[in-house]
Design a protein around this motif. Structure first.
Motif, PDB file in Angstrom:
ATOM      1  N   ASP A  45      -8.594  28.477  81.894  1.00 16.80           N
ATOM      2  CA  ASP A  45      -9.013  27.842  80.739  1.00 16.80           C
ATOM      3  C   ASP A  45      -8.070  26.394  80.582  1.00 16.80           C
ATOM      4  O   ASP A  45      -8.029  25.613  79.584  1.00 16.80           O
ATOM      5  CB  ASP A  45      -9.185  28.535  79.412  1.00 16.80           C
ATOM      6  N   GLY A  46      -6.723  26.621  81.193  1.00 14.36           N
ATOM      7  CA  GLY A  46      -5.982  25.498  81.003  1.00 14.36           C
ATOM      8  C   GLY A  46      -5.301  25.636  79.936  1.00 14.36           C
ATOM      9  O   GLY A  46      -4.255  24.522  79.494  1.00 14.36           O
ATOM     10  N   MET A  47      -5.113  27.006  79.078  1.00 14.33           N
ATOM     11  CA  MET A  47      -4.367  27.024  77.783  1.00 14.33           C
ATOM     12  C   MET A  47      -2.889  27.206  78.257  1.00 14.33           C
ATOM     13  O   MET A  47      -1.881  26.895  77.325  1.00 14.33           O
ATOM     14  CB  MET A  47      -4.859  28.173  77.090  1.00 14.33           C
ATOM     15  N   GLY A  48      -2.581  27.629  79.495  1.00 13.17           N
ATOM     16  CA  GLY A  48      -1.254  27.813  79.949  1.00 13.17           C
ATOM     17  C   GLY A  48      -0.395  28.705  79.199  1.00 13.17           C
ATOM     18  O   GLY A  48       0.729  28.813  79.329  1.00 13.17           O
ATOM     19  N   PHE A  49      -0.820  29.739  78.885  1.00  9.98           N
ATOM     20  CA  PHE A  49      -0.195  31.170  78.294  1.00  9.98           C
ATOM     21  C   PHE A  49       0.753  31.593  79.118  1.00  9.98           C
ATOM     22  O   PHE A  49       1.757  32.221  78.995  1.00  9.98           O
ATOM     23  CB  PHE A  49      -1.154  32.301  77.811  1.00  9.98           C
ATOM     24  N   CYS A  50       0.474  31.621  80.508  1.00  8.60           N
ATOM     25  CA  CYS A  50       1.386  31.986  81.617  1.00  8.60           C
ATOM     26  C   CYS A  50       2.755  31.198  81.867  1.00  8.60           C
ATOM     27  O   CYS A  50       3.467  31.735  82.643  1.00  8.60           O
ATOM     28  CB  CYS A  50       0.545  31.885  82.845  1.00  8.60           C
ATOM     29  N   ARG A  64      -6.588  17.183  86.339  1.00  9.63           N
ATOM     30  CA  ARG A  64      -7.287  16.824  87.683  1.00  9.63           C
ATOM     31  C   ARG A  64      -8.768  17.255  87.562  1.00  9.63           C
ATOM     32  O   ARG A  64      -9.204  18.063  86.592  1.00  9.63           O
ATOM     33  CB  ARG A  64      -6.612  17.421  89.191  1.00  9.63           C
ATOM     34  N   GLN A  65      -9.314  16.759  88.700  1.00  9.13           N
ATOM     35  CA  GLN A  65     -10.931  17.200  88.954  1.00  9.13           C
ATOM     36  C   GLN A  65     -11.075  18.747  89.243  1.00  9.13           C
ATOM     37  O   GLN A  65     -10.238  19.096  90.175  1.00  9.13           O
ATOM     38  CB  GLN A  65     -11.498  16.489  90.056  1.00  9.13           C
ATOM     39  N   ALA A  66     -11.736  19.411  88.414  1.00  6.49           N
ATOM     40  CA  ALA A  66     -12.037  20.669  88.638  1.00  6.49           C
ATOM     41  C   ALA A  66     -13.432  21.145  88.181  1.00  6.49           C
ATOM     42  O   ALA A  66     -13.932  20.580  87.301  1.00  6.49           O
ATOM     43  CB  ALA A  66     -10.762  21.514  87.929  1.00  6.49           C
ATOM     44  N   LEU A  67     -13.415  22.409  88.570  1.00  5.21           N
ATOM     45  CA  LEU A  67     -14.846  22.919  88.047  1.00  5.21           C
ATOM     46  C   LEU A  67     -14.608  23.360  86.647  1.00  5.21           C
ATOM     47  O   LEU A  67     -13.619  23.512  85.857  1.00  5.21           O
ATOM     48  CB  LEU A  67     -15.301  24.474  88.865  1.00  5.21           C
ATOM     49  N   GLU A  68     -15.641  23.255  85.721  1.00 11.14           N
ATOM     50  CA  GLU A  68     -15.483  23.639  84.299  1.00 11.14           C
ATOM     51  C   GLU A  68     -15.427  25.335  84.222  1.00 11.14           C
ATOM     52  O   GLU A  68     -15.551  25.833  84.924  1.00 11.14           O
ATOM     53  CB  GLU A  68     -16.750  23.389  83.601  1.00 11.14           C
ATOM     54  N   PHE A  69     -14.418  25.387  83.152  1.00 14.05           N
ATOM     55  CA  PHE A  69     -14.128  26.609  82.821  1.00 14.05           C
ATOM     56  C   PHE A  69     -15.381  27.390  82.197  1.00 14.05           C
ATOM     57  O   PHE A  69     -16.317  26.901  81.754  1.00 14.05           O
ATOM     58  CB  PHE A  69     -13.063  26.574  81.533  1.00 14.05           C
ATOM     59  N   ASN A  70     -15.529  28.669  82.894  1.00 18.21           N
ATOM     60  CA  ASN A  70     -16.649  29.435  82.707  1.00 18.21           C
ATOM     61  C   ASN A  70     -16.251  30.668  81.946  1.00 18.21           C
ATOM     62  O   ASN A  70     -15.939  31.563  82.499  1.00 18.21           O
ATOM     63  CB  ASN A  70     -17.342  29.673  84.320  1.00 18.21           C
ATOM     64  N   PRO A  71     -16.445  30.746  80.505  1.00 14.19           N
ATOM     65  CA  PRO A  71     -15.989  31.709  79.544  1.00 14.19           C
ATOM     66  C   PRO A  71     -16.590  33.092  80.183  1.00 14.19           C
ATOM     67  O   PRO A  71     -16.146  34.112  79.893  1.00 14.19           O
ATOM     68  CB  PRO A  71     -16.229  31.260  78.215  1.00 14.19           C
ATOM     69  N   GLU A  72     -17.975  33.066  80.509  1.00 18.80           N
ATOM     70  CA  GLU A  72     -18.844  34.321  80.638  1.00 18.80           C
ATOM     71  C   GLU A  72     -18.235  34.812  81.828  1.00 18.80           C
ATOM     72  O   GLU A  72     -18.076  36.053  82.251  1.00 18.80           O
ATOM     73  CB  GLU A  72     -20.182  34.080  80.929  1.00 18.80           C
ATOM     74  N   LYS A  73     -17.960  34.402  82.887  1.00 16.60           N
ATOM     75  CA  LYS A  73     -17.209  34.572  84.119  1.00 16.60           C
ATOM     76  C   LYS A  73     -15.920  35.442  83.848  1.00 16.60           C
ATOM     77  O   LYS A  73     -15.527  36.291  84.388  1.00 16.60           O
ATOM     78  CB  LYS A  73     -17.207  33.497  85.047  1.00 16.60           C
ATOM     79  N   ALA A  74     -15.066  34.670  83.061  1.00 19.04           N
ATOM     80  CA  ALA A  74     -13.760  34.984  82.809  1.00 19.04           C
ATOM     81  C   ALA A  74     -13.880  36.178  82.158  1.00 19.04           C
ATOM     82  O   ALA A  74     -13.033  37.363  82.321  1.00 19.04           O
ATOM     83  CB  ALA A  74     -13.072  33.855  81.827  1.00 19.04           C
ATOM     84  N   GLU A  75     -14.662  36.351  81.021  1.00 22.00           N
ATOM     85  CA  GLU A  75     -14.788  37.572  80.207  1.00 22.00           C
ATOM     86  C   GLU A  75     -15.107  38.926  81.160  1.00 22.00           C
ATOM     87  O   GLU A  75     -14.706  39.880  80.852  1.00 22.00           O
ATOM     88  CB  GLU A  75     -16.027  37.208  79.277  1.00 22.00           C
TER      89      GLU A  75
END
Ligand code: SF4
Length: 122
Positions: A45-50, A64-75
């Protein structure tokens, strides 16, 4: 594809310690051949907690160009626990308290919410 912020891991700097894996709630980071990698753009998600937990500053955020964040897939990703993550003051783990990453003196550490006031106020 969209233009967005996303985590970037510098393979030259990465030591493969694995400290960034469990803090990523989306399960976007895995160790591949001894180096941390964002395994799928959709999971980051690009939040950068890491960023704050990397002891060698190998993680940054880039645009950069990237696929959109997919919250359902992440969950749906399996959640990872790391028993080596402990509060630097009291030693409790994430199973018994909320832990936050903090940096001081060029070191990354974890602190639980019970000990955080003591760290702030002395
Ligand atoms: S915390 Fe930093 S050095 Fe450790 S695996 Fe992750 S990117 Fe590599």
């Amino acid at each position: 594809m969209v233009n967005r912020t996303i985590v970037r891991i510098d393979e030259e700097k990465c030591t493969g310690c694995g400290k960034c894996i469990a803090p990523c709630a989306e399960g976007a980071i895995e160790l591949v051949n001894g180096k941390a990698k964002v395994v799928s753009d959709e999971l980051c998600d690009g939040m950068g907690f890491c960023i704050g937990v990397c002891p060698v500053d190998a993680i940054s955020i880039e645009q950069r160009q990237a696929l959109e964040f997919n919250p359902e897939k992440a969950e749906a990703q399996p959640k990872k626990t790391d028993i080596s993550i402990q509060c630097c003051k009291c030693g409790c783990g994430e199973e018994s308290a909320y832990l936050l990453p903090v940096r001081h003196g060029m070191e990354s550490q974890w602190i639980c919410t019970r000990c955080l006031p003591q760290l702030i106020h002395g």
